[in-house]
Design a protein around this motif. Structure first.
Motif, PDB file in Angstrom:
ATOM      1  N   GLU A   8      -9.603  40.046 -48.142  1.00  0.00           N
ATOM      2  CA  GLU A   8      -9.992  41.308 -48.752  1.00  0.00           C
ATOM      3  C   GLU A   8      -9.321  41.443 -50.115  1.00  0.00           C
ATOM      4  O   GLU A   8      -8.189  40.983 -50.301  1.00  0.00           O
ATOM      5  N   SER A   9     -10.009  42.122 -51.042  1.00  0.00           N
ATOM      6  CA  SER A   9      -9.459  42.328 -52.377  1.00  0.00           C
ATOM      7  C   SER A   9     -10.041  43.594 -52.984  1.00  0.00           C
ATOM      8  O   SER A   9     -11.025  44.141 -52.474  1.00  0.00           O
ATOM      9  N   GLY A  10      -9.436  44.040 -54.083  1.00  0.00           N
ATOM     10  CA  GLY A  10      -9.976  45.157 -54.843  1.00  0.00           C
ATOM     11  C   GLY A  10      -9.240  46.465 -54.699  1.00  0.00           C
ATOM     12  O   GLY A  10      -9.581  47.445 -55.367  1.00  0.00           O
ATOM     13  N   GLY A  11      -8.218  46.506 -53.860  1.00  0.00           N
ATOM     14  CA  GLY A  11      -7.478  47.741 -53.686  1.00  0.00           C
ATOM     15  C   GLY A  11      -6.630  48.074 -54.896  1.00  0.00           C
ATOM     16  O   GLY A  11      -6.522  47.296 -55.848  1.00  0.00           O
ATOM     17  N   GLY A  12      -6.019  49.258 -54.840  1.00  0.00           N
ATOM     18  CA  GLY A  12      -5.162  49.668 -55.945  1.00  0.00           C
ATOM     19  C   GLY A  12      -4.752  51.108 -55.805  1.00  0.00           C
ATOM     20  O   GLY A  12      -5.008  51.755 -54.786  1.00  0.00           O
ATOM     21  N   LEU A  69     -14.108  47.496 -53.119  1.00  0.00           N
ATOM     22  CA  LEU A  69     -13.439  46.459 -52.351  1.00  0.00           C
ATOM     23  C   LEU A  69     -14.414  45.322 -52.059  1.00  0.00           C
ATOM     24  O   LEU A  69     -15.612  45.534 -51.949  1.00  0.00           O
ATOM     25  N   SER A  70     -13.853  44.142 -51.906  1.00  0.00           N
ATOM     26  CA  SER A  70     -14.665  42.973 -51.579  1.00  0.00           C
ATOM     27  C   SER A  70     -14.013  42.184 -50.454  1.00  0.00           C
ATOM     28  O   SER A  70     -12.782  42.137 -50.353  1.00  0.00           O
ATOM     29  N   THR A  84      -4.442  53.286 -52.387  1.00  0.00           N
ATOM     30  CA  THR A  84      -3.590  54.471 -52.465  1.00  0.00           C
ATOM     31  C   THR A  84      -4.231  55.466 -53.411  1.00  0.00           C
ATOM     32  O   THR A  84      -4.532  55.136 -54.560  1.00  0.00           O
ATOM     33  N   VAL A  85      -4.462  56.663 -52.896  1.00  0.00           N
ATOM     34  CA  VAL A  85      -5.069  57.726 -53.699  1.00  0.00           C
ATOM     35  C   VAL A  85      -4.029  58.826 -53.859  1.00  0.00           C
ATOM     36  O   VAL A  85      -3.658  59.495 -52.897  1.00  0.00           O
ATOM     37  N   VAL A 100      -4.600  50.793 -45.602  1.00  0.00           N
ATOM     38  CA  VAL A 100      -4.907  49.378 -45.803  1.00  0.00           C
ATOM     39  C   VAL A 100      -6.310  49.155 -45.249  1.00  0.00           C
ATOM     40  O   VAL A 100      -6.608  49.541 -44.120  1.00  0.00           O
ATOM     41  N   TYR A 101      -7.150  48.537 -46.060  1.00  0.00           N
ATOM     42  CA  TYR A 101      -8.542  48.317 -45.690  1.00  0.00           C
ATOM     43  C   TYR A 101      -8.751  46.860 -45.292  1.00  0.00           C
ATOM     44  O   TYR A 101      -8.284  45.942 -45.975  1.00  0.00           O
ATOM     45  N   TYR A 102      -9.471  46.673 -44.200  1.00  0.00           N
ATOM     46  CA  TYR A 102      -9.748  45.355 -43.645  1.00  0.00           C
ATOM     47  C   TYR A 102     -11.240  45.188 -43.411  1.00  0.00           C
ATOM     48  O   TYR A 102     -11.959  46.169 -43.209  1.00  0.00           O
TER      49      TYR A 102
END
Length: 118
Positions: free
Chosen positions: A6-10, A20-21, A115-116, A92-94
């Motif tokens: 997984e990628s694209g968080g922030g 996200l991807s 994180t928002v 955390v996104y999965y």
């Protein structure tokens, strides 16, 4: 066992967007139902959005109208477009491929932190 990536968080402010991807194994991808999950600190992992191999989608009530899941079978990826983000979306996104028996086809990846916060 093959792992997902997984990628694209922030870190973003409320109201902003992220995409996200998830990169999945190529073999059989076209046939899998795929989903995004998230886990906030101290909470269980919950499903956020699901996309079938036919492209049908479903969402958790908390994200309906704000998030959109999509898939690219040529690249073996699924994306999650997240708009109008709220602090409660922090987690955390999965991604994974759920089965009808409640199991998952792949080992869980590392996830990507979203994180928002203002």
């Amino acid at each position: 066992q093959v792992q997902l990536v997984e990628s694209g968080g922030g870190l973003v402010q409320p109201g902003e967007s992220l995409r996200l991807s998830c990169q999945a194994p190529a073999i059989g991808f076209n046939f899998y139902r795929m989903a995004w999950y998230r886990q906030a600190p101290g909470k269980q992992r919950d499903v956020v959005a699901v996309i079938t191999n036919a492209g049908n989608t479903s969402y958790a009530d908390s994200v309906k109208g704000r998030f959109a899941i999509s898939r690219d079978n040529a690249k073996n990826t699924i994306d999650l477009q997240m708009n109008s983000l709220k602090p409660e979306d922090t987690a955390v996104y999965y991604c994974n491929a759920p089965t009808n028996s409640g199991r998952f086809l792949f080992r869980w990846g590392q996830g990507t932190q979203v994180t928002v916060s203002s």
